[in-house]
Design a protein around this motif. Sequence first.
Motif, PDB file in Angstrom:
ATOM      1  N   LEU A  91       0.938  -1.320   0.027  1.00 21.07           N
ATOM      2  CA  LEU A  91      -0.037  -0.078  -0.077  1.00 21.07           C
ATOM      3  C   LEU A  91       0.871   1.250   0.066  1.00 21.07           C
ATOM      4  N   ILE A  92       0.349   2.277  -0.649  1.00 18.87           N
ATOM      5  CA  ILE A  92       1.109   3.448  -0.604  1.00 18.87           C
ATOM      6  C   ILE A  92       0.577   4.282   0.521  1.00 18.87           C
ATOM      7  N   SER A  93       1.622   4.883   1.210  1.00 15.51           N
ATOM      8  CA  SER A  93       1.480   5.532   2.549  1.00 15.51           C
ATOM      9  C   SER A  93       1.316   7.233   2.246  1.00 15.51           C
ATOM     10  N   SER A  94       2.124   7.613   1.342  1.00  9.59           N
ATOM     11  CA  SER A  94       2.043   9.150   1.275  1.00  9.59           C
ATOM     12  C   SER A  94       2.739   9.325  -0.283  1.00  9.59           C
ATOM     13  N   ILE A  95       2.303  10.540  -0.759  1.00  8.99           N
ATOM     14  CA  ILE A  95       2.709  10.880  -2.219  1.00  8.99           C
ATOM     15  C   ILE A  95       2.557  12.423  -2.179  1.00  8.99           C
ATOM     16  N   ALA A  96       3.668  13.054  -3.114  1.00 13.72           N
ATOM     17  CA  ALA A  96       3.710  14.473  -3.092  1.00 13.72           C
ATOM     18  C   ALA A  96       4.272  14.742  -4.450  1.00 13.72           C
ATOM     19  N   LEU A  97       4.023  15.631  -4.956  1.00 14.72           N
ATOM     20  CA  LEU A  97       4.221  16.678  -6.080  1.00 14.72           C
ATOM     21  C   LEU A  97       5.326  17.753  -6.034  1.00 14.72           C
ATOM     22  N   ASP A  98       6.033  17.844  -6.698  1.00 13.17           N
ATOM     23  CA  ASP A  98       7.117  19.318  -6.588  1.00 13.17           C
ATOM     24  C   ASP A  98       6.094  20.480  -7.024  1.00 13.17           C
ATOM     25  N   VAL A  99       6.588  21.605  -7.072  1.00 13.21           N
ATOM     26  CA  VAL A  99       5.826  22.655  -7.249  1.00 13.21           C
ATOM     27  C   VAL A  99       5.366  22.965  -8.966  1.00 13.21           C
ATOM     28  N   ASP A 100       6.201  22.365  -9.676  1.00 11.15           N
ATOM     29  CA  ASP A 100       6.022  22.329 -11.174  1.00 11.15           C
ATOM     30  C   ASP A 100       5.252  21.163 -11.693  1.00 11.15           C
ATOM     31  N   SER A 101       5.044  20.315 -10.797  1.00 10.09           N
ATOM     32  CA  SER A 101       4.062  18.794 -11.147  1.00 10.09           C
ATOM     33  C   SER A 101       5.106  18.125 -12.125  1.00 10.09           C
ATOM     34  N   LYS A 102       6.427  18.113 -11.843  1.00  5.63           N
ATOM     35  CA  LYS A 102       7.388  17.194 -12.824  1.00  5.63           C
ATOM     36  C   LYS A 102       7.720  16.031 -12.165  1.00  5.63           C
ATOM     37  N   TRP A 103       7.993  16.055 -10.683  1.00  9.50           N
ATOM     38  CA  TRP A 103       8.310  15.170  -9.983  1.00  9.50           C
ATOM     39  C   TRP A 103       7.176  14.680  -8.865  1.00  9.50           C
ATOM     40  N   LEU A 104       7.536  13.426  -8.677  1.00  9.70           N
ATOM     41  CA  LEU A 104       6.513  12.856  -7.639  1.00  9.70           C
ATOM     42  C   LEU A 104       7.112  11.988  -6.999  1.00  9.70           C
ATOM     43  N   VAL A 105       7.000  12.012  -5.594  1.00 12.40           N
ATOM     44  CA  VAL A 105       7.677  11.075  -4.505  1.00 12.40           C
ATOM     45  C   VAL A 105       6.799  10.365  -4.083  1.00 12.40           C
ATOM     46  N   SER A 106       6.941   9.113  -3.634  1.00 16.84           N
ATOM     47  CA  SER A 106       5.818   8.115  -3.070  1.00 16.84           C
ATOM     48  C   SER A 106       6.617   7.204  -2.060  1.00 16.84           C
ATOM     49  N   SER A 107       5.913   6.896  -1.018  1.00 18.73           N
ATOM     50  CA  SER A 107       6.292   5.981  -0.163  1.00 18.73           C
ATOM     51  C   SER A 107       5.148   4.985   0.254  1.00 18.73           C
ATOM     52  N   SER A 108       5.783   3.912   0.678  1.00 17.71           N
ATOM     53  CA  SER A 108       4.933   2.733   0.651  1.00 17.71           C
ATOM     54  C   SER A 108       5.224   1.868   2.056  1.00 17.71           C
ATOM     55  N   HIS A 109       4.283   0.949   2.209  1.00 19.40           N
ATOM     56  CA  HIS A 109       4.365  -0.050   3.381  1.00 19.40           C
ATOM     57  C   HIS A 109       5.232  -1.229   2.850  1.00 19.40           C
ATOM     58  N   ASP A 110       5.734  -1.219   1.816  1.00 26.57           N
ATOM     59  CA  ASP A 110       6.966  -2.078   1.299  1.00 26.57           C
ATOM     60  C   ASP A 110       8.466  -1.682   1.637  1.00 26.57           C
ATOM     61  N   MET A 111       8.338  -0.290   2.455  1.00 30.58           N
ATOM     62  CA  MET A 111       9.601   0.166   3.082  1.00 30.58           C
ATOM     63  C   MET A 111      10.436   0.720   2.034  1.00 30.58           C
ATOM     64  N   THR A 112       9.997   1.204   0.841  1.00 30.64           N
ATOM     65  CA  THR A 112      10.592   2.102  -0.153  1.00 30.64           C
ATOM     66  C   THR A 112      10.074   3.308  -0.501  1.00 30.64           C
ATOM     67  N   VAL A 113      10.850   4.500  -0.704  1.00 28.89           N
ATOM     68  CA  VAL A 113      10.435   5.717  -1.203  1.00 28.89           C
ATOM     69  C   VAL A 113      10.912   5.599  -2.691  1.00 28.89           C
ATOM     70  N   LYS A 114      10.047   6.131  -3.448  1.00 28.72           N
ATOM     71  CA  LYS A 114      10.489   6.335  -4.973  1.00 28.72           C
ATOM     72  C   LYS A 114      10.174   7.675  -5.698  1.00 28.72           C
ATOM     73  N   LEU A 115      11.105   7.887  -6.405  1.00 31.46           N
ATOM     74  CA  LEU A 115      10.970   9.224  -7.165  1.00 31.46           C
ATOM     75  C   LEU A 115      10.700   8.951  -8.660  1.00 31.46           C
ATOM     76  N   TRP A 116       9.755   9.472  -9.237  1.00 31.40           N
ATOM     77  CA  TRP A 116       9.191   9.278 -10.300  1.00 31.40           C
ATOM     78  C   TRP A 116       9.339  10.754 -11.347  1.00 31.40           C
ATOM     79  N   ASP A 117       9.409  10.404 -12.711  1.00 30.39           N
ATOM     80  CA  ASP A 117       9.341  11.716 -13.405  1.00 30.39           C
ATOM     81  C   ASP A 117       7.936  11.519 -13.986  1.00 30.39           C
ATOM     82  N   ILE A 118       7.012  12.437 -13.418  1.00 29.77           N
ATOM     83  CA  ILE A 118       5.599  12.330 -13.539  1.00 29.77           C
ATOM     84  C   ILE A 118       5.166  12.533 -14.997  1.00 29.77           C
ATOM     85  N   ARG A 119       5.795  13.396 -15.968  1.00 31.18           N
ATOM     86  CA  ARG A 119       5.483  13.367 -17.189  1.00 31.18           C
ATOM     87  C   ARG A 119       5.823  12.378 -18.204  1.00 31.18           C
TER      88      ARG A 119
END
Length: 96
Positions: A53-81
């Motif tokens: 399960l995803i526990s939190s998500i956040a977008l940067d001010v320009d909505s280019k990057w997304l950071v997600s954290s999960s109960h799988d004990m990882t944090v992931k950085l995404w290029d949202i575009r």
Amino acid sequence: MTEFEHNDGIDCMTFRNNLLVIGGRGSEVKGVIKVWDITTKELIKKLNGHSDLISSIALDVDSKWLVSSSHDMTVKLWDIRKGELIAVFNRCTVVI
């Protein structure tokens, strides 16, 4: 009122610019992140990468990057575009 077509559980969400991002429980896959265009009400990206399960998500001010954290004990950085996974931080824990 126009509704978004989303039939899965929602664990967290964020909104910035014209994007609505939902981290939730997919009917078949845990930890799916869905990105919606708020103006067209269309699903524009579906990000799969977390194994729990995803526990939190956040977008940067320009909505280019997304950071997600999960109960799988990882944090992931995404290029949202591009919808691409850029980096994974493993074995992340929270100390309270």
